[in-house]
Design an enzyme around this catalytic site. Sequence first.
Site, mmCIF file in Angstrom:
data_model
loop_
_atom_site.group_PDB
_atom_site.id
_atom_site.type_symbol
_atom_site.label_atom_id
_atom_site.label_comp_id
_atom_site.label_asym_id
_atom_site.label_seq_id
_atom_site.Cartn_x
_atom_site.Cartn_y
_atom_site.Cartn_z
ATOM 1 N N LEU A 84 -20.480 71.874 17.934
ATOM 2 C CA LEU A 84 -21.518 71.020 18.524
ATOM 3 C C LEU A 84 -20.917 69.962 19.439
ATOM 4 O O LEU A 84 -21.647 69.226 20.102
ATOM 5 C CB LEU A 84 -22.330 70.337 17.417
ATOM 6 C CG LEU A 84 -22.875 71.271 16.331
ATOM 7 C CD1 LEU A 84 -23.741 70.498 15.348
ATOM 8 C CD2 LEU A 84 -23.670 72.412 16.947
ATOM 9 N N TYR A 153 -22.672 69.927 34.034
ATOM 10 C CA TYR A 153 -22.825 70.180 32.588
ATOM 11 C C TYR A 153 -23.311 71.617 32.365
ATOM 12 O O TYR A 153 -22.770 72.350 31.527
ATOM 13 C CB TYR A 153 -23.829 69.167 32.002
ATOM 14 C CG TYR A 153 -24.309 69.489 30.610
ATOM 15 C CD1 TYR A 153 -23.517 69.212 29.490
ATOM 16 C CD2 TYR A 153 -25.573 70.056 30.396
ATOM 17 C CE1 TYR A 153 -23.975 69.497 28.207
ATOM 18 C CE2 TYR A 153 -26.032 70.335 29.120
ATOM 19 C CZ TYR A 153 -25.235 70.058 28.025
ATOM 20 O OH TYR A 153 -25.686 70.339 26.753
ATOM 21 N N LYS A 157 -21.435 74.677 30.423
ATOM 22 C CA LYS A 157 -22.046 75.372 29.275
ATOM 23 C C LYS A 157 -22.149 76.884 29.527
ATOM 24 O O LYS A 157 -22.045 77.674 28.591
ATOM 25 C CB LYS A 157 -23.430 74.779 28.981
ATOM 26 C CG LYS A 157 -23.386 73.449 28.228
ATOM 27 C CD LYS A 157 -22.968 73.618 26.761
ATOM 28 C CE LYS A 157 -23.097 72.330 25.976
ATOM 29 N NZ LYS A 157 -22.712 72.460 24.558
#
Length: 341
Positions: A84, A153, A157
């Site tokens: 996470l 970002y 990802k």
Amino acid sequence: MTQINEPRRALVTGITGQDGSYLTELLLDQGYEVYGVIRHSASRNDWRMANFSSRVHLLSGDLGDSSSLVRALLRSRPHEVYNLAAQSFVPTSFEQPLQTLEITGLGVLRLLEALRQVAPEARFYQASTSEMFGQAREMPQNERTAFHPRSPYGVAKVTAHWATVNYREAYGLFCCSGILFNHESPRRGSDFVTQKVATAAARISRGLQSELYLGNLDAQRDWGHSRDFVRAMWLMLQQDEPRDFVIATGATRSVRELCQVAFEHVGLRADDHVTIDPSFVRPKEAKQLVGDASAARDQLGWRPTISFDAMIEEMVDAAGERLDGFSREARQGRKAELSGS
Ligand code: NAP
Ligand code: G4F
């Protein structure tokens, strides 16, 4: 070798974050022995761990440092690994694109490679995101929707997502990627829009500020509750076969509607207090995201249970309680000062 009655062990990176804290509570409730990876900080960010910090094992580590990840895996000997950790704030990724790719993207490759070498039997969960869809090609988005990220970002990802798929296909590791849409809670970081709005509504209703400055009020997101979403992470690692799932509520709301719900909860009108500040508008962004979680519903039996309005009201109430707690403490401090104790 697993002994009979040996508790299941989970390693959680990002344990100090919103999802890390709710997931850890869920795992402890299920009887897991939980190990959390924390990075060094001058002042530790551990308020979200208050409910469980004495019941978990904390290991020092950083997604930028492979040796610390190998060590965390060797010490925890996990059955399940939940990754996470990330630089998770989209605007920061425009300001620090390389650092974001280094941690949010390559950090996952470091962890996967460490897993392959020292804990190949462990099941692995990667925190993927609806930001990967970005300029979405279709509505709603599902596991087959093409990616078109709109931020550094999102790019990082996508890198992490495909690395996870590749380690599953190339090495046969049990790797799952959860493509989660926005999820919030009273533990959300203060810069994310739901927490920013909830805190402002609580402050304005107490006369502590009068204006709230925001960026794009027309942006639409599919917002669920973190407590619901971490259950989906766990369910993914309990399946017979690894695969990726979209996790979403299927409903989309605008930032403007978010403001209305939060301000109405404290008896105010959002229009009287919200001002647009162009500095909060992003260079490019995903304008509307809405997920189709039917695969998760059918295969995992997962469904969201907390409504958008109930979640925002919970956040406004929690922000108010925090403010009242601070002012109570400040009053007590001042009283103690005056009485010389
Ligand atoms: P969060 O509150 O921002 O937590 C991020 C965690 O990552 C924190 O514990 C942080 O530690 C840790 N971290 C940051 N950089 C690190 C590094 N270099 N090495 C080790 N740990 C590091 O995020 P969240 O909302 O819980 O989200 C959890 C994950 O799901 C993230 O990967 C996020 O990108 C992804 N995700 C979130 C959402 C959402 O809507 N919340 C949706 C889709 C995907 P510190 O406390 O030390 O900063
Ligand atoms: O709360 P946000 O900053 O979340 P964003 O960018 O959607 O990202 C979050 O969800 C992703 C899942 O899709 C995660 F992967 C990611 O890690 C993170 O948790 O912004 C939500 C929306 C955006 O459209 C933004 O432009 O709110 C809009 N917004 C309008 N004014 C604002 C503001 N966002 C922030 N943070 N601050 C504003 O003043």
